[in-house]
Design a protein around this motif. Sequence first.
Motif, PDB file in Angstrom:
ATOM      1  N   PHE A 153      65.639  44.637  46.882  1.00 35.22           N
ATOM      2  CA  PHE A 153      64.449  45.142  46.214  1.00 35.22           C
ATOM      3  C   PHE A 153      63.225  44.246  46.330  1.00 35.22           C
ATOM      4  CE2 PHE A 153      68.180  46.589  43.644  1.00 35.22           C
ATOM      5  CZ  PHE A 153      68.269  47.828  44.255  1.00 35.22           C
ATOM      6  N   ALA A 154      63.352  43.123  47.025  1.00 41.75           N
ATOM      7  CA  ALA A 154      62.170  42.287  47.261  1.00 41.75           C
ATOM      8  C   ALA A 154      61.209  43.080  48.147  1.00 41.75           C
ATOM      9  CB  ALA A 154      62.569  40.976  47.932  1.00 41.75           C
ATOM     10  N   TRP A 155      59.902  42.866  47.959  1.00 39.63           N
ATOM     11  CA  TRP A 155      58.899  43.675  48.661  1.00 39.63           C
ATOM     12  C   TRP A 155      59.069  43.644  50.173  1.00 39.63           C
ATOM     13  CZ3 TRP A 155      56.883  47.636  46.770  1.00 39.63           C
ATOM     14  CH2 TRP A 155      56.518  47.705  45.429  1.00 39.63           C
ATOM     15  N   ASP A 156      59.363  42.485  50.754  1.00 39.73           N
ATOM     16  CA  ASP A 156      59.510  42.441  52.210  1.00 39.73           C
ATOM     17  C   ASP A 156      60.673  43.327  52.667  1.00 39.73           C
ATOM     18  OD1 ASP A 156      61.373  40.648  51.079  1.00 39.73           O
ATOM     19  OD2 ASP A 156      61.409  39.421  52.897  1.00 39.73           O
ATOM     20  N   ARG A 157      61.742  43.361  51.881  1.00 43.11           N
ATOM     21  CA  ARG A 157      62.897  44.205  52.211  1.00 43.11           C
ATOM     22  C   ARG A 157      62.539  45.687  52.058  1.00 43.11           C
ATOM     23  NH1 ARG A 157      67.299  45.536  54.864  1.00 43.11           N
ATOM     24  NH2 ARG A 157      68.972  46.294  53.565  1.00 43.11           N
ATOM     25  N   VAL A 158      61.857  46.029  50.983  1.00 48.01           N
ATOM     26  CA  VAL A 158      61.465  47.428  50.744  1.00 48.01           C
ATOM     27  C   VAL A 158      60.537  47.909  51.854  1.00 48.01           C
ATOM     28  CG1 VAL A 158      60.193  48.961  49.179  1.00 48.01           C
ATOM     29  CG2 VAL A 158      61.814  47.290  48.251  1.00 48.01           C
ATOM     30  N   ILE A 159      59.571  47.080  52.220  1.00 49.02           N
ATOM     31  CA  ILE A 159      58.627  47.461  53.280  1.00 49.02           C
ATOM     32  C   ILE A 159      59.359  47.622  54.611  1.00 49.02           C
ATOM     33  CG2 ILE A 159      56.655  46.622  54.638  1.00 49.02           C
ATOM     34  CD1 ILE A 159      55.616  45.430  51.944  1.00 49.02           C
ATOM     35  N   ARG A 160      60.259  46.683  54.898  1.00 47.21           N
ATOM     36  CA  ARG A 160      61.028  46.763  56.147  1.00 47.21           C
ATOM     37  C   ARG A 160      61.876  48.034  56.200  1.00 47.21           C
ATOM     38  NH1 ARG A 160      64.745  42.820  55.772  1.00 47.21           N
ATOM     39  NH2 ARG A 160      63.064  41.338  55.449  1.00 47.21           N
ATOM     40  N   LYS A 161      62.550  48.368  55.095  1.00 47.24           N
ATOM     41  CA  LYS A 161      63.362  49.589  55.049  1.00 47.24           C
ATOM     42  C   LYS A 161      62.499  50.833  55.210  1.00 47.24           C
ATOM     43  CE  LYS A 161      66.761  49.749  51.923  1.00 47.24           C
ATOM     44  NZ  LYS A 161      67.491  49.530  50.654  1.00 47.24           N
ATOM     45  N   THR A 162      61.321  50.828  54.576  1.00 48.66           N
ATOM     46  CA  THR A 162      60.413  51.963  54.682  1.00 48.66           C
ATOM     47  C   THR A 162      59.930  52.137  56.109  1.00 48.66           C
ATOM     48  OG1 THR A 162      59.714  51.635  52.393  1.00 48.66           O
ATOM     49  CG2 THR A 162      58.274  52.966  53.796  1.00 48.66           C
ATOM     50  N   LEU A 163      59.531  51.045  56.741  1.00 49.06           N
ATOM     51  CA  LEU A 163      59.074  51.111  58.136  1.00 49.06           C
ATOM     52  C   LEU A 163      60.191  51.577  59.062  1.00 49.06           C
ATOM     53  CD1 LEU A 163      56.832  47.920  58.360  1.00 49.06           C
ATOM     54  CD2 LEU A 163      56.088  50.324  58.353  1.00 49.06           C
ATOM     55  N   ASP A 164      61.409  51.127  58.820  1.00 44.68           N
ATOM     56  CA  ASP A 164      62.549  51.578  59.625  1.00 44.68           C
ATOM     57  C   ASP A 164      62.752  53.090  59.496  1.00 44.68           C
ATOM     58  OD1 ASP A 164      62.994  48.985  60.476  1.00 44.68           O
ATOM     59  OD2 ASP A 164      64.718  48.646  59.138  1.00 44.68           O
ATOM     60  N   GLU A 165      62.589  53.594  58.268  1.00 44.00           N
ATOM     61  CA  GLU A 165      62.727  55.043  58.043  1.00 44.00           C
ATOM     62  C   GLU A 165      61.619  55.807  58.768  1.00 44.00           C
ATOM     63  OE1 GLU A 165      65.052  56.937  56.473  1.00 44.00           O
ATOM     64  OE2 GLU A 165      66.244  55.112  56.271  1.00 44.00           O
ATOM     65  N   VAL A 166      60.393  55.316  58.687  1.00 44.77           N
ATOM     66  CA  VAL A 166      59.266  55.967  59.359  1.00 44.77           C
ATOM     67  C   VAL A 166      59.491  55.970  60.873  1.00 44.77           C
ATOM     68  CG1 VAL A 166      56.789  55.773  59.877  1.00 44.77           C
ATOM     69  CG2 VAL A 166      57.601  55.512  57.515  1.00 44.77           C
ATOM     70  N   ARG A 167      59.922  54.844  61.406  1.00 45.77           N
ATOM     71  CA  ARG A 167      60.181  54.751  62.859  1.00 45.77           C
ATOM     72  C   ARG A 167      61.292  55.707  63.289  1.00 45.77           C
ATOM     73  NH1 ARG A 167      59.668  48.749  61.897  1.00 45.77           N
ATOM     74  NH2 ARG A 167      57.497  48.333  62.398  1.00 45.77           N
TER      75      ARG A 167
END
Length: 172
Positions: A153-167
């Motif tokens: 749930f750290a922001w870098d992890r959340v952002i990375r997971k979100t970007l992976d989903e978008v990609r």
Amino acid sequence: LALLKKDGTDFNYIIIGDGDQLPRIAELIQLRNLTENCTLLGKRSPQETQSYYASADIYLSTSKDISKELNGEDYIHTETMGRSICEAQINGVPVVATNAGGVPEMLVDEKTGFLVEQGNIIQILNALQRLLQNAPLRQEFAQAAERHAMNEFAWDRVIRKTLDEVRAIESR
């Protein structure tokens, strides 16, 4: 909590927040003879709330899915994410929570806390007693909860997971 007290367990349960259920909660505290064990603090600043997490031994979340109606349509009002559960864990606090809405995605049952059935007071009581009576288990869960929250749930992890989903969506 009344069963916990009846069992002879000494505890201090702090409720932070406000809302339309607060008067009913205050009434139940009186009716169940829990005034010495329960403190209603009302709304607090995020900073002050963090200090309470830091001093907590256990975080209890008893959310329930509730059937509601809006403009003639029925829907289920539920705990979508359980942000307070995430906040407790990031502060190294083991969690006892019900399986409402998105809560099961927020903790690891029997690793960072206990996930119990909505409304099952015996499961809630047993989970609380297990953690209250076993300091090494509570500490193990606390450390695992903090690691879990930092990893998931750290922001870098959340952002990375979100970007992976978008990609992944874009590559279809």
